[in-house]
Motif scaffolding. Structure first.
Motif, mmCIF file in Angstrom:
data_model
loop_
_atom_site.group_PDB
_atom_site.id
_atom_site.type_symbol
_atom_site.label_atom_id
_atom_site.label_comp_id
_atom_site.label_asym_id
_atom_site.label_seq_id
_atom_site.Cartn_x
_atom_site.Cartn_y
_atom_site.Cartn_z
ATOM 1 N N ARG A 98 0.826 -1.206 0.000
ATOM 2 C CA ARG A 98 0.000 0.000 0.000
ATOM 3 C C ARG A 98 0.864 1.261 0.000
ATOM 4 N NH1 ARG A 98 -4.263 -2.500 4.387
ATOM 5 N NH2 ARG A 98 -5.640 -3.523 2.871
ATOM 6 N N ARG A 99 1.983 1.178 0.700
ATOM 7 C CA ARG A 99 2.900 2.326 0.698
ATOM 8 C C ARG A 99 3.426 2.563 -0.718
ATOM 9 N NH1 ARG A 99 7.877 3.391 0.289
ATOM 10 N NH2 ARG A 99 8.462 1.205 0.162
ATOM 11 N N GLU A 100 3.808 1.490 -1.408
ATOM 12 C CA GLU A 100 4.294 1.626 -2.774
ATOM 13 C C GLU A 100 3.203 2.176 -3.695
ATOM 14 O OE1 GLU A 100 6.292 -1.666 -4.524
ATOM 15 O OE2 GLU A 100 7.357 -2.207 -2.684
ATOM 16 N N ILE A 101 1.970 1.714 -3.502
ATOM 17 C CA ILE A 101 0.867 2.212 -4.317
ATOM 18 C C ILE A 101 0.679 3.708 -4.093
ATOM 19 C CG2 ILE A 101 -1.643 2.130 -4.628
ATOM 20 C CD1 ILE A 101 -1.470 -0.897 -4.046
ATOM 21 N N ALA A 102 0.740 4.124 -2.822
ATOM 22 C CA ALA A 102 0.582 5.551 -2.522
ATOM 23 C C ALA A 102 1.704 6.368 -3.162
ATOM 24 C CB ALA A 102 0.568 5.763 -1.011
ATOM 25 N N GLU A 103 2.929 5.853 -3.091
ATOM 26 C CA GLU A 103 4.058 6.561 -3.702
ATOM 27 C C GLU A 103 3.888 6.634 -5.221
ATOM 28 O OE1 GLU A 103 7.619 4.613 -2.494
ATOM 29 O OE2 GLU A 103 7.587 5.446 -0.468
ATOM 30 N N LEU A 104 3.441 5.540 -5.815
ATOM 31 C CA LEU A 104 3.215 5.544 -7.261
ATOM 32 C C LEU A 104 2.144 6.559 -7.651
ATOM 33 C CD1 LEU A 104 3.363 1.826 -8.446
ATOM 34 C CD2 LEU A 104 4.749 3.712 -9.261
ATOM 35 N N ASP A 105 1.080 6.622 -6.865
ATOM 36 C CA ASP A 105 0.021 7.598 -7.153
ATOM 37 C C ASP A 105 0.576 9.018 -7.147
ATOM 38 O OD1 ASP A 105 -2.162 5.977 -7.619
ATOM 39 O OD2 ASP A 105 -2.667 5.795 -5.495
ATOM 40 N N GLU A 106 1.397 9.316 -6.155
ATOM 41 C CA GLU A 106 1.970 10.664 -6.067
ATOM 42 C C GLU A 106 2.901 10.939 -7.245
ATOM 43 O OE1 GLU A 106 3.812 11.355 -2.352
ATOM 44 O OE2 GLU A 106 1.934 11.393 -1.238
ATOM 45 N N LYS A 107 3.718 9.958 -7.595
ATOM 46 C CA LYS A 107 4.654 10.162 -8.707
ATOM 47 C C LYS A 107 3.908 10.262 -10.035
ATOM 48 C CE LYS A 107 8.580 8.025 -6.370
ATOM 49 N NZ LYS A 107 9.482 6.873 -6.272
ATOM 50 N N ILE A 108 2.851 9.488 -10.184
ATOM 51 C CA ILE A 108 2.054 9.586 -11.408
ATOM 52 C C ILE A 108 1.406 10.966 -11.502
ATOM 53 C CG2 ILE A 108 -0.050 8.745 -12.535
ATOM 54 C CD1 ILE A 108 0.735 5.926 -11.518
ATOM 55 N N ASP A 109 0.871 11.447 -10.363
ATOM 56 C CA ASP A 109 0.275 12.791 -10.357
ATOM 57 C C ASP A 109 1.320 13.844 -10.706
ATOM 58 O OD1 ASP A 109 -2.143 11.715 -9.664
ATOM 59 O OD2 ASP A 109 -1.964 12.157 -7.517
ATOM 60 N N ALA A 110 2.536 13.702 -10.128
ATOM 61 C CA ALA A 110 3.603 14.665 -10.429
ATOM 62 C C ALA A 110 3.992 14.594 -11.902
ATOM 63 C CB ALA A 110 4.819 14.383 -9.538
ATOM 64 N N ALA A 111 4.043 13.377 -12.438
ATOM 65 C CA ALA A 111 4.398 13.222 -13.853
ATOM 66 C C ALA A 111 3.326 13.810 -14.757
ATOM 67 C CB ALA A 111 4.609 11.735 -14.180
ATOM 68 N N GLU A 112 2.052 13.642 -14.372
ATOM 69 C CA GLU A 112 0.966 14.231 -15.163
ATOM 70 C C GLU A 112 1.076 15.753 -15.164
ATOM 71 O OE1 GLU A 112 -1.136 12.977 -17.091
ATOM 72 O OE2 GLU A 112 -1.438 10.878 -16.568
ATOM 73 N N ALA A 113 1.391 16.315 -13.977
ATOM 74 C CA ALA A 113 1.549 17.774 -13.896
ATOM 75 C C ALA A 113 2.723 18.242 -14.747
ATOM 76 C CB ALA A 113 1.749 18.187 -12.442
ATOM 77 N N GLU A 114 3.827 17.495 -14.686
ATOM 78 C CA GLU A 114 5.003 17.878 -15.471
ATOM 79 C C GLU A 114 4.727 17.721 -16.959
ATOM 80 O OE1 GLU A 114 8.247 19.789 -15.761
ATOM 81 O OE2 GLU A 114 7.622 19.157 -13.774
ATOM 82 N N LYS A 115 3.948 16.694 -17.309
ATOM 83 C CA LYS A 115 3.597 16.508 -18.716
ATOM 84 C C LYS A 115 2.798 17.703 -19.225
ATOM 85 C CE LYS A 115 0.254 13.777 -20.091
ATOM 86 N NZ LYS A 115 -0.556 12.585 -20.417
ATOM 87 N N SER A 116 1.896 18.200 -18.385
ATOM 88 C CA SER A 116 1.126 19.385 -18.781
ATOM 89 C C SER A 116 2.046 20.580 -19.010
ATOM 90 C CB SER A 116 0.091 19.721 -17.698
ATOM 91 O OG SER A 116 -0.847 18.665 -17.562
#
Length: 412
Positions: A33-51
């Motif tokens: 669950r910790r890894e999933i939470a970290e992945l969610d945050e990194k995916i969100d950061a990557a989506e923001a950076e992609k924008s």
């Protein structure tokens, strides 16, 4: 490049996670669950950076098109000057052809001049000789008389050759005029060509400079597009990895829930039944029960989130409790939700009536389901660290008509 992307290496590292291995312990579930939470945050950061990169890409595309239009406009000017040069070069070629024709004619004229001069001299000599034959006594004159007589012969000869002399002079004047006219025309044409060529050179330099700008913009546009493509690929890979983690997490949760249910059944059989709380903390004067005996590790109010690092409202209390410790209903009511609830992980919401509701987050498993009526102090679940959590604890909220309020005044 307009931007630097230090996040990219970090984001790529998140894809270097260890392969998903099915486990059946609470600690391993918590790690998933910790890894999933970290992945969610990194995916969100990557989506923001992609924008952000997509914004830079749009700017680069606009600048590229502007540069291309400028190159085209400058090239039109170069082509127009080149057309002028082509026209002038045709005219110069015609002048050169006229010069060649003139040179041929001039050569013929000069030949005619030479022949005319020769005839004048010959006629003068013949006249002199004829006169000398008819008057042989002239040679008996003194030197002065001889000179005068010779001058008379020449004048007479020139008089007889007046037509040839006039022709000779006319040819010379004509040759001089044509030579000056053609030489002037050629010089004027060459001057014009030199000016046009200089203008063409300046315009071509401008075209080359603008084309270089266009190439730079095209290269940057390509790099930005490659970054966007790379981010999309990394996000897709992270999403796939996350799906695998969530699938394993769900299997582990089911297994742990089955184990907990079996354990509770065994305990109830050993204790002779009962599920109303047993060891729950005693109720306060208002009838509310403390959901876990432990103290408050993080209170209600604004704080820096321990995972995201963002400063935001902490909408409840974090209460200390060990993994698997029972969670008690703070008051009687109806369970409206007992399921996964985003960052709350496994969460239960109990409606107590009158617009009052409580929430119990990060549970490892549930003891009740949706629609269950519960009493104050009844076990509703077990402490865990599901969702956005850094370790086993209970996140407890009180909400009035959906708005979070400080739970401290409600619980003893």
């Amino acid at each position: 490049m307009r931007r630097a992307f230090p996040w990219l290496v970090l984001f790529l590292l998140c894809l270097g996670l260890t392969p998903v291995v099915f486990a059946q312990s609470q600690s391993e579930l918590d790690e998933l669950r910790r890894e999933i939470a970290e992945l969610d945050e990194k995916i969100d950061a990557a989506e923001a950076e992609k924008s952000a990169v997509a914004g830079d890409l749009a700017v680069a595309q606009e600048e590229f098109y502007e540069a291309a239009e400028a190159v085209d406009a400058a090239q039109v000017k170069v082509d127009a000057v080149q057309a002028e040069i082509d026209t002038e070069e045709v005219q110069l070629a015609e002048i050169e052809l006229d010069l060649d024709t003139f040179k041929t004619a001039l050569a013929a004229t000069e030949k005619e001049l030479t022949e005319t001069e020769t005839r004048v001299v010959d006629q003068t000599a013949e006249l002199y000789m004829a006169t000398a034959t008819q008057a042989p006594l002239v040679f008996e004159f003194t030197d002065t008389e001889e000179i005068a007589l010779s001058s008379a012969y020449v004048d007479d000869a020139l008089g007889n050759s007046a037509e040839l002399a006039a022709s000779l002079e006319g040819l010379r004047d004509q040759a001089d005029r044509e030579r000056v006219s053609l030489a002037g025309a050629r010089e004027e044409q060459q001057t014009l060509l030199a000016a046009l060529d200089e203008k063409r050179g300046r315009l071509q330099t401008e075209v080359d400079a603008l084309d270089e700008v266009k190439q730079v913009e095209a290269a940057e546009m390509g790099e930005l597009q490659a970054l966007v493509d790379g981010i999309n690929a990394n996000i897709a890979a992270a999403e796939r990895h996350k799906d695998g983690l969530e699938a394993d997490s769900a299997r582990i949760e089911d297994e742990l829930a089955r184990r907990a249910a079996r354990q509770r059944e065994e305990e109830q059989q050993n204790d002779g039944g009962g599920g109303d709380g047993g060891g729950a903390p005693p109720p306060g004067a208002n009838g509310w029960v403390r959901p876990v005996p432990g103290g408050v590790s993080s209170g209600f109010g604004y704080r820096t989130h321990p995972i995201s690092g963002a400063r935001k409202l902490h909408t409840g209390l974090d209460m200390s409790a060990g993994c698997g410790e029972p969670i008690y209903a703070a008051n009687g009511g109806t369970v409206v939700t007992a399921s996964w609830y985003g960052g709350y992980g496994n969460a239960i919401i109990i409606d107590h009536g009158g617009g009052v509701a409580t929430l119990y987050a990060h549970q490892t498993s549930f003891a009740v389901g949706s629609g269950t009526s519960v009493s104050a102090g009844q076990v509703v679940g077990y402490v865990g660290t599901t969702g956005y959590s850094t370790g086993c604890h209970l996140h407890f909220e009180v909400r009035l008509s959906g708005t979070p309020v400080d739970p401290s005044p409600y619980i003893p």
